[in-house]
Design a protein around this motif. Sequence first.
Motif: not given
Length: 254
Positions: A48-54, A84-90, A167-172
């Motif tokens: 949920t945190l990852a999805a909310s950031i994305a 802006a520099g955010l990335f989500l690996a789903m 800039k920031i990667a979120i790896l779920d």
Amino acid sequence: MSTLEIKDLHVSIETENGAKEILKGVSLTVNSGETHAIMGPNGSGKSTLAASIAGHPRYEVTSGSITLDGEDVLEMGPDERAQAGLFLAMQYPVEIPGVTMTNFLRTAKTAIDGEAPSLRHWTKDVKTAMEQLRIDPAFAARNVNEGFSGGEKKRVEILQLELFKPKIAILDETDSGLDVDALRVVSEGVNRAQDTNGMGTLLITHYTRILRYIKPDFVHVFVDGHVADSGGPELADKLEEEGYVAYEKAAASA
């Protein structure tokens, strides 16, 4: 130097029985060059945190804030967050029929950067990244993730990470469904991206095995929508030995 700052974040989703709060006041700061591992039992709010950031539309931020380098992320659409520099690996990469890998990657890179990359350099960069991630060159002509195995989909996620340079990667849960060899290859890709671009990494995982390859600076334990504990890499070792039972009991009695 970039900073993703999450302050007192509360997030709900709509269910058959009405709104249900998933995140109940999460605060976290990720800086360039840092790796933060988020661990916790199922249903604790990690994805949920990852999805909310994305910017997933299913998740409603009811209070709190998310900023990237001081800019209000919650005021941005998902595409603007990527720019802006955010990335989500789903956790579960989707198939995109009719769109080839080649077209997808270059179109996405153009959208993120605001201009098309030099074709000569881009072709070289894609070829090099695919070789390092052991992705069959023939995949470049295939539709995005269509017919790919779980491990192949995860490698393609990291291919995007290396090419888009966030800039920031979120790896779920990037490690889910990977065998030992694929885990090593994927981890090496994340480490390359971090070493090359100095990105910050928010790594969501159930297991410590990926942390043998991607060394965390900080480990956070999620339980019932809260950060129940934070520490250094040694906290992951403790979780490996003891699990989450003590944290879950503490949350239940709170």
